[in-house]
Motif scaffolding. Structure first.
Motif, PDB file in Angstrom:
ATOM      1  N   ALA A  56       0.782  -1.103   0.206  1.00  0.00           N
ATOM      2  CA  ALA A  56       0.008  -0.209   0.185  1.00  0.00           C
ATOM      3  C   ALA A  56       0.747   1.209   0.277  1.00  0.00           C
ATOM      4  O   ALA A  56       0.509   2.131  -0.911  1.00  0.00           O
ATOM      5  N   LEU A  57       1.928   1.355   0.851  1.00  0.00           N
ATOM      6  CA  LEU A  57       2.629   2.438   0.719  1.00  0.00           C
ATOM      7  C   LEU A  57       3.593   2.607  -0.296  1.00  0.00           C
ATOM      8  O   LEU A  57       3.584   4.023  -0.864  1.00  0.00           O
ATOM      9  N   LYS A  58       4.063   1.691  -1.225  1.00  0.00           N
ATOM     10  CA  LYS A  58       4.758   1.845  -2.251  1.00  0.00           C
ATOM     11  C   LYS A  58       4.084   2.123  -3.346  1.00  0.00           C
ATOM     12  O   LYS A  58       4.771   2.423  -4.743  1.00  0.00           O
ATOM     13  N   SER A  59       2.874   1.454  -3.538  1.00  0.00           N
ATOM     14  CA  SER A  59       1.938   1.679  -4.608  1.00  0.00           C
ATOM     15  C   SER A  59       1.310   3.076  -4.754  1.00  0.00           C
ATOM     16  O   SER A  59       0.342   3.587  -5.561  1.00  0.00           O
TER      17      SER A  59
ATOM     18  N   GLY B 107       9.060  -2.891  -3.035  1.00  0.00           N
ATOM     19  CA  GLY B 107       9.822  -1.551  -2.585  1.00  0.00           C
ATOM     20  C   GLY B 107      10.408  -1.486  -1.546  1.00  0.00           C
ATOM     21  O   GLY B 107      10.785  -0.243  -1.223  1.00  0.00           O
ATOM     22  N   ALA B 108      10.668  -2.258  -0.679  1.00  0.00           N
ATOM     23  CA  ALA B 108      11.397  -2.292   0.508  1.00  0.00           C
ATOM     24  C   ALA B 108      12.723  -1.618   0.269  1.00  0.00           C
ATOM     25  O   ALA B 108      13.348  -1.912  -0.683  1.00  0.00           O
ATOM     26  N   ASN B 109      13.252  -0.628   1.207  1.00  0.00           N
ATOM     27  CA  ASN B 109      14.456  -0.021   0.981  1.00  0.00           C
ATOM     28  C   ASN B 109      15.494  -0.834   1.678  1.00  0.00           C
ATOM     29  O   ASN B 109      16.654  -0.765   1.174  1.00  0.00           O
TER      30      ASN B 109
ATOM     31  N   GLN C 205       5.311   6.662  -1.583  1.00  0.00           N
ATOM     32  CA  GLN C 205       6.244   5.729  -2.223  1.00  0.00           C
ATOM     33  C   GLN C 205       7.727   5.852  -1.917  1.00  0.00           C
ATOM     34  O   GLN C 205       8.596   5.018  -2.011  1.00  0.00           O
ATOM     35  N   GLN C 206       7.934   7.442  -1.535  1.00  0.00           N
ATOM     36  CA  GLN C 206       9.567   7.849  -1.339  1.00  0.00           C
ATOM     37  C   GLN C 206       9.792   7.440   0.197  1.00  0.00           C
ATOM     38  O   GLN C 206      10.933   7.843   0.535  1.00  0.00           O
ATOM     39  N   ILE C 207       8.830   7.043   0.980  1.00  0.00           N
ATOM     40  CA  ILE C 207       9.177   7.133   2.527  1.00  0.00           C
ATOM     41  C   ILE C 207      10.034   5.840   2.455  1.00  0.00           C
ATOM     42  O   ILE C 207       9.369   4.864   2.047  1.00  0.00           O
TER      43      ILE C 207
END
Length: 154
Positions: A86-89, A117-119, A94-96
């Motif tokens: 949900a965060l990365k989409s 998308g995990a950093n 998505q930049q967090i």
């Protein structure tokens, strides 16, 4: 922690349901004395409500997103994979930077998180001192040393 902190800016959001892991993580980060504002959420559904400013966090805005999220995978209500998805989409979040901090070292979990998308993906050390050092290294890098950590301005 209570939701009264929700109206203040948050530098780091810890999404962790296990009280002992949460306490160790917060204690390790506070020991760094970075002046960081910390907030802990206990489940994935509440984490999404917090970040997106939904009830009971309607006093928050998605623009007030945390600068870093430490995310456990095995969460009640909505699991960490779904929170990450949900965060990365969403263009607004998505930049967090999202660091998965999990007890799972399963290759499939690691690969799935990076695909979503995990950093970074960090397996929680079992040893107390190693756990503390690991969390402090994460905090030092992402909150103190990393350039441009946090959401990019629109």
């Amino acid at each position: 922690m209570t939701s009264t902190i929700a109206t203040r800016p948050v530098d780091l959001l810890l999404v962790e349901d296990q009280p002992s892991d949460a306490e160790l993580t917060l204690r390790a980060l506070r020991a760094l004395d970075l002046g960081t504002r910390l907030h802990r959420i206990k489940d994935g559904a509440e984490a999404l409500d917090f970040v997106f400013g939904r009830a009971p966090y309607t006093d928050r805005s998605v623009e007030d997103a945390p600068g870093l999220i430490l995310l456990d995978l095995k969460l009640p209500k909505v699991n960490g994979h779904e929170v990450l998805r949900a965060l990365k989409s969403d263009d607004r979040t998505q930049q967090i930077p999202v660091i998965v901090l999990s007890s799972s070292g399963e290759r499939s979990d690691v690969e799935r998180c990076y695909a979503l998308g995990a950093n970074s993906y960090v397996v929680k050390p079992v040893d107390f001192d190693a756990f503390t050092q690991t969390v402090q290294r994460i905090g030092t890098y992402w909150l103190d040393l990393s350039e441009g950590a946090g959401p990019c301005p629109a």
